[in-house]
Design a protein around this motif. Sequence first.
Motif, short mmCIF file in Angstrom:
data_model
loop_
_atom_site.label_atom_id
_atom_site.label_comp_id
_atom_site.label_asym_id
_atom_site.label_seq_id
_atom_site.Cartn_x
_atom_site.Cartn_y
_atom_site.Cartn_z
N THR A 7 -16.82 -45.57 -16.53
CA THR A 7 -17.87 -44.88 -15.77
C THR A 7 -19.25 -45.34 -16.23
OG1 THR A 7 -16.42 -42.97 -15.66
CG2 THR A 7 -18.72 -42.61 -15.09
N ASP B 31 -15.57 -47.64 -21.63
CA ASP B 31 -16.01 -46.46 -20.88
C ASP B 31 -16.37 -46.95 -19.48
OD1 ASP B 31 -17.26 -44.27 -19.80
OD2 ASP B 31 -18.36 -43.77 -21.61
N SER C 200 -7.47 -49.75 -15.53
CA SER C 200 -6.71 -48.89 -16.45
C SER C 200 -6.60 -49.52 -17.82
CB SER C 200 -5.29 -48.63 -15.93
OG SER C 200 -5.33 -48.16 -14.64
N ALA D 276 -8.62 -51.70 -19.10
CA ALA D 276 -9.95 -51.68 -19.71
C ALA D 276 -10.19 -50.33 -20.37
CB ALA D 276 -11.02 -51.96 -18.65
N GLU D 277 -9.90 -49.27 -19.63
CA GLU D 277 -10.11 -47.92 -20.15
C GLU D 277 -9.25 -47.68 -21.39
OE1 GLU D 277 -11.74 -44.07 -20.02
OE2 GLU D 277 -12.27 -45.60 -18.59
N ARG E 257 -15.49 -43.75 -8.02
CA ARG E 257 -14.04 -43.93 -7.96
C ARG E 257 -13.60 -44.68 -6.71
NH1 ARG E 257 -12.41 -41.96 -12.20
NH2 ARG E 257 -13.50 -40.25 -13.20
N ASN F 97 -8.77 -55.21 -14.39
CA ASN F 97 -7.75 -54.18 -14.58
C ASN F 97 -8.38 -52.91 -15.17
OD1 ASN F 97 -5.48 -52.62 -15.28
ND2 ASN F 97 -4.26 -54.47 -15.38
#
Lengths: 239, 323
Positions: free
Chosen positions: B206, B204, B196, B198-199, B107, B194
């Motif tokens: 992580t 995924d 957020s 992408a998520e 993070r 970006n």
Amino acid sequence: MTALLQISNISKRFGGLQALNDVNVSIARGEILGLIGPNGAGKTTLFSTLVGLLKPSTGSIRLEGREIAGMKPHRIASAGMVKTFQNVALFLDSSVLDNVLTGGLLRHSVSEARALARHCLAQVGLSDIADKRAGDLSFPERARVEVARALCTEPRILLLDEAMAALNHAEMDEFLALLRRLRDGGLTLVIVEHHMKAIMSICDRLLVLNFGRQIAIGTPAEIARDPAVIEAYLGRSAA
Amino acid sequence: MKPALKYALIALALAVAVAVPFGLEPRGYATRILCLVLLFAAMAQAWNIVGGLANQMSLGHAAFFGIGAYGSTILLVKYGISPWLGLLPGMAAGGVAAWLISLPTMRLRGHYFALATLAFGEVMRLVANTWGGLTGGPSGISVPFSKPGLAVFQFKDMRPYYFLMLAALLVVTAIFAGIRHSKLGYRLRAIRENPSAAEAIGVDTTRTKIIAAVVSGALMAGLGTFYAQFQFFFDPDTVFSIPAISVRVAMIAIVGGVGTTIGPIVGALFLIPIEELANQTFSDQAAGLSQLVFGLLLIVVILAEPRGLLEIGRRLWRWRGRT
């Protein structure tokens, strides 16, 4: 009709601020639901909570009967719900096509995703700018690219956060026609929009939020004469 | 650039790369420098997966490099295992180390990620210095001499090393280019631009970042084995060095053109010889003068074009076309 999305008792608290307070709504397959309310009412917070960017403090969210509250955003996207961002969140250094293609990678190989991306760009009427850099586009174009990218994930339900902001009249009519076509194709839509005429004309039902609380839900005609809604927008004396 | 022209240039570059050592003294200094150019280009390319595609400024890649160098060399010294076989557990250990460091640093962004990875590299250096029973401690470790040959990864001349380094660079570059055009590459770019967004469209983040880190760490460890066999002797302060490894590989990629496929190669072709030249020219002058000159040169390049030499080249190309 069974609910596609069942939102029950959703609350979200940021420290001392109750951003969402016990929201309950059931959205049917193929419905277009409008989400309205004054600034700060919690519309964007509700969207972010639904797609997992925020975790709800309490409550349950069921997509096709499956509990998704608290899941990570990519899991929720994979389950079939995606949103666009109020300020438009594109990959600015990449081409328009690559932006949209990235959405398609959720369920397809790169080459399949590229073909699907071209199809999605055609749907929003942006085929001719596929090779442009996303950062070089105007704001309304960016918003449409983001819609195409969301469509490329092949969602069951799409949440649009002010995707029509900054569109002129002709563009807005086109956009509303696109939304109707998508709905006719089986997509369920939830839209946040400030342009009342647009939202009244396209939505089956409206959900009104004020200070994080759900103050009314009903057809556009019902909402237009609801005293609580008029009070929220215009103040007590008007009601 | 047109694809035909691009492939022609790649073929030409390869032909030159293969021909060059035959024009040089096989045990000579120039061939040795070119071996280092190829090795560092490959290292910078491995770094480029994390530093370029994911835009995570790792300053701890010496950790994986040293793990690979020590891994295969310890297996060779203690159990007589061929470096070609030792390469594999070394790469596995490098990959595992990259996975472990990914978990807590996941993070972190920007400077914080750089500092955390920097600290990790330092920790590995201290471990290698302290754990003398395994590594030989501060006095270093030597690759035992055996009868030269490909099977034992030892040669009398520089030339075979040159071709092995070239092969390593081609393999790492092919992996980098492959990743760039794969799902992983698109996802890494999305996360870089970006996270957020992408998520929210199903990336995924992580998992994607961990895969990139593991591939990068494993490749770096593999190159550590190449370095060990090339140098015959090393110690913790060399292979776990911040300036000589961690910062240098990042610098090579950045000066060449971070995130691009040929940036690390251009960067290594430029930086390694210039560094050598500065050392030769100024080493009999005031102490540290060569480093100062080298540093100033880097500053000039980055000020002229933060996107690196490749971008300067592109600008010149366009400018030439206009006049």
